[in-house]
Design a protein around this motif. Structure first.
Motif, PDB file in Angstrom:
ATOM      1  N   GLU A  77      30.700  31.186  26.134  1.00 41.58           N
ATOM      2  CA  GLU A  77      30.279  30.593  27.399  1.00 41.58           C
ATOM      3  C   GLU A  77      29.181  29.829  27.035  1.00 41.58           C
ATOM      4  O   GLU A  77      28.740  28.554  27.577  1.00 41.58           O
ATOM      5  CB  GLU A  77      30.004  31.645  28.445  1.00 41.58           C
ATOM      6  CG  GLU A  77      29.849  30.857  29.787  1.00 41.58           C
ATOM      7  CD  GLU A  77      29.634  32.048  30.735  1.00 41.58           C
ATOM      8  OE1 GLU A  77      28.883  31.941  31.808  1.00 41.58           O
ATOM      9  OE2 GLU A  77      30.553  33.055  30.599  1.00 41.58           O
ATOM     10  N   SER A  78      28.184  30.293  26.269  1.00 38.10           N
ATOM     11  CA  SER A  78      26.971  29.533  26.174  1.00 38.10           C
ATOM     12  C   SER A  78      27.127  28.433  25.267  1.00 38.10           C
ATOM     13  O   SER A  78      26.573  27.166  25.657  1.00 38.10           O
ATOM     14  CB  SER A  78      25.820  30.397  25.002  1.00 38.10           C
ATOM     15  OG  SER A  78      25.422  31.411  25.666  1.00 38.10           O
ATOM     16  N   ILE A  79      28.232  28.504  24.203  1.00 36.65           N
ATOM     17  CA  ILE A  79      28.406  27.141  23.407  1.00 36.65           C
ATOM     18  C   ILE A  79      29.002  26.237  24.154  1.00 36.65           C
ATOM     19  O   ILE A  79      28.898  25.024  24.497  1.00 36.65           O
ATOM     20  CB  ILE A  79      29.139  27.626  22.098  1.00 36.65           C
ATOM     21  CG1 ILE A  79      28.367  28.423  20.985  1.00 36.65           C
ATOM     22  CG2 ILE A  79      29.777  26.285  21.556  1.00 36.65           C
ATOM     23  CD1 ILE A  79      29.173  28.996  19.998  1.00 36.65           C
ATOM     24  N   ASP A  80      30.090  26.512  25.327  1.00 39.05           N
ATOM     25  CA  ASP A  80      30.466  25.617  26.083  1.00 39.05           C
ATOM     26  C   ASP A  80      29.606  24.964  27.069  1.00 39.05           C
ATOM     27  O   ASP A  80      29.479  23.748  27.354  1.00 39.05           O
ATOM     28  CB  ASP A  80      31.615  26.511  27.228  1.00 39.05           C
ATOM     29  CG  ASP A  80      32.939  26.773  26.317  1.00 39.05           C
ATOM     30  OD1 ASP A  80      33.193  25.872  25.291  1.00 39.05           O
ATOM     31  OD2 ASP A  80      33.737  27.561  26.851  1.00 39.05           O
ATOM     32  N   ARG A  81      28.412  25.888  27.512  1.00 44.61           N
ATOM     33  CA  ARG A  81      27.357  25.307  28.480  1.00 44.61           C
ATOM     34  C   ARG A  81      26.654  24.160  27.604  1.00 44.61           C
ATOM     35  O   ARG A  81      26.369  23.272  28.397  1.00 44.61           O
ATOM     36  CB  ARG A  81      26.767  26.212  28.973  1.00 44.61           C
ATOM     37  CG  ARG A  81      25.580  26.327  29.999  1.00 44.61           C
ATOM     38  CD  ARG A  81      25.962  26.308  31.488  1.00 44.61           C
ATOM     39  NE  ARG A  81      26.840  27.189  31.909  1.00 44.61           N
ATOM     40  CZ  ARG A  81      26.148  28.316  32.492  1.00 44.61           C
ATOM     41  NH1 ARG A  81      25.042  28.671  32.409  1.00 44.61           N
ATOM     42  NH2 ARG A  81      27.277  29.271  32.999  1.00 44.61           N
ATOM     43  N   ILE A  82      26.080  24.534  26.458  1.00 38.44           N
ATOM     44  CA  ILE A  82      25.408  23.732  25.615  1.00 38.44           C
ATOM     45  C   ILE A  82      26.270  22.350  25.509  1.00 38.44           C
ATOM     46  O   ILE A  82      25.652  21.097  25.564  1.00 38.44           O
ATOM     47  CB  ILE A  82      25.146  24.234  24.401  1.00 38.44           C
ATOM     48  CG1 ILE A  82      24.162  25.523  24.459  1.00 38.44           C
ATOM     49  CG2 ILE A  82      24.581  23.520  23.526  1.00 38.44           C
ATOM     50  CD1 ILE A  82      23.767  26.434  23.565  1.00 38.44           C
ATOM     51  N   ASN A  83      27.532  22.380  25.298  1.00 43.17           N
ATOM     52  CA  ASN A  83      28.336  21.124  24.987  1.00 43.17           C
ATOM     53  C   ASN A  83      28.343  20.468  26.265  1.00 43.17           C
ATOM     54  O   ASN A  83      28.280  19.128  26.301  1.00 43.17           O
ATOM     55  CB  ASN A  83      29.754  21.619  24.660  1.00 43.17           C
ATOM     56  CG  ASN A  83      29.966  21.971  23.089  1.00 43.17           C
ATOM     57  OD1 ASN A  83      28.977  21.499  22.390  1.00 43.17           O
ATOM     58  ND2 ASN A  83      30.818  22.887  22.714  1.00 43.17           N
ATOM     59  N   GLU A  84      28.374  20.823  27.490  1.00 47.47           N
ATOM     60  CA  GLU A  84      28.456  20.323  28.570  1.00 47.47           C
ATOM     61  C   GLU A  84      27.116  19.635  28.972  1.00 47.47           C
ATOM     62  O   GLU A  84      26.780  18.309  29.198  1.00 47.47           O
ATOM     63  CB  GLU A  84      28.890  21.272  29.869  1.00 47.47           C
ATOM     64  CG  GLU A  84      30.253  21.685  29.784  1.00 47.47           C
ATOM     65  CD  GLU A  84      30.373  22.874  30.562  1.00 47.47           C
ATOM     66  OE1 GLU A  84      29.351  23.196  31.613  1.00 47.47           O
ATOM     67  OE2 GLU A  84      31.390  23.501  30.869  1.00 47.47           O
ATOM     68  N   MET A  85      26.134  20.322  28.661  1.00 47.09           N
ATOM     69  CA  MET A  85      24.602  19.975  28.820  1.00 47.09           C
ATOM     70  C   MET A  85      24.523  18.617  27.859  1.00 47.09           C
ATOM     71  O   MET A  85      23.811  17.524  28.307  1.00 47.09           O
ATOM     72  CB  MET A  85      23.646  20.840  28.595  1.00 47.09           C
ATOM     73  CG  MET A  85      23.473  21.817  29.645  1.00 47.09           C
ATOM     74  SD  MET A  85      22.135  23.077  29.431  1.00 47.09           S
ATOM     75  CE  MET A  85      22.350  23.742  28.147  1.00 47.09           C
ATOM     76  N   GLN A  86      24.929  19.037  26.587  1.00 46.35           N
ATOM     77  CA  GLN A  86      24.727  17.529  25.671  1.00 46.35           C
ATOM     78  C   GLN A  86      25.609  16.330  25.960  1.00 46.35           C
ATOM     79  O   GLN A  86      25.068  15.391  25.873  1.00 46.35           O
ATOM     80  CB  GLN A  86      24.758  18.267  24.143  1.00 46.35           C
ATOM     81  CG  GLN A  86      24.023  18.956  23.726  1.00 46.35           C
ATOM     82  CD  GLN A  86      24.564  19.705  22.337  1.00 46.35           C
ATOM     83  OE1 GLN A  86      25.413  19.525  21.757  1.00 46.35           O
ATOM     84  NE2 GLN A  86      23.228  20.298  21.679  1.00 46.35           N
ATOM     85  N   ALA A  87      26.663  16.739  26.502  1.00 47.50           N
ATOM     86  CA  ALA A  87      27.749  15.355  26.841  1.00 47.50           C
ATOM     87  C   ALA A  87      26.867  14.885  28.414  1.00 47.50           C
ATOM     88  O   ALA A  87      26.992  13.623  28.213  1.00 47.50           O
ATOM     89  CB  ALA A  87      29.086  15.951  27.386  1.00 47.50           C
ATOM     90  N   THR A  88      26.261  15.676  29.154  1.00 40.19           N
ATOM     91  CA  THR A  88      25.572  14.946  30.171  1.00 40.19           C
ATOM     92  C   THR A  88      24.332  14.046  29.728  1.00 40.19           C
ATOM     93  O   THR A  88      24.413  13.147  30.440  1.00 40.19           O
ATOM     94  CB  THR A  88      25.315  16.101  31.325  1.00 40.19           C
ATOM     95  OG1 THR A  88      26.494  16.870  31.587  1.00 40.19           O
ATOM     96  CG2 THR A  88      24.565  15.604  32.455  1.00 40.19           C
TER      97      THR A  88
END
Length: 93
Positions: A77-88
């Motif tokens: 979940e953390s890795i997914d959230r980090i990827n979303e934040m970086q994409a944003t």
């Protein structure tokens, strides 16, 4: 959980902290019974994927498996959230 919280892990720390997390996850994988370890158990089909108490201890307390499962879920979940934040961030929003 701390990894994905920007109040606790600054953006510049994410890469180093992720490497440390993956190192810890590798250790948990070493505690997980694979086909190589199945021969040590009376019911090998039930041992597959179970988590040993320690590398030198073949017992598989349910608490160990539960904690590893929780750790893996939180890590993913953390890795997914980090990827979303970086994409944003890279999209400019």
């Amino acid at each position: 959980t701390m990894l994905r919280d920007p109040r606790l892990t600054e953006p510049g720390e994410i890469t180093d902290e992720t490497v440390q997390l993956i190192t810890s996850l590798r250790y948990l994988l070493q505690l997980t019974a694979s086909e190589s370890e199945q021969h040590m158990y009376r019911r090998p089909e039930n041992a597959l994927g179970g988590v040993r108490a320690a590398v030198w201890d073949q017992s598989m307390p349910i608490e160990a498996s539960a904690l590893v499962l929780l750790t893996l879920l939180e890590s993913l979940e953390s890795i997914d959230r980090i990827n979303e934040m970086q994409a944003t961030d890279s999209a400019g929003g």
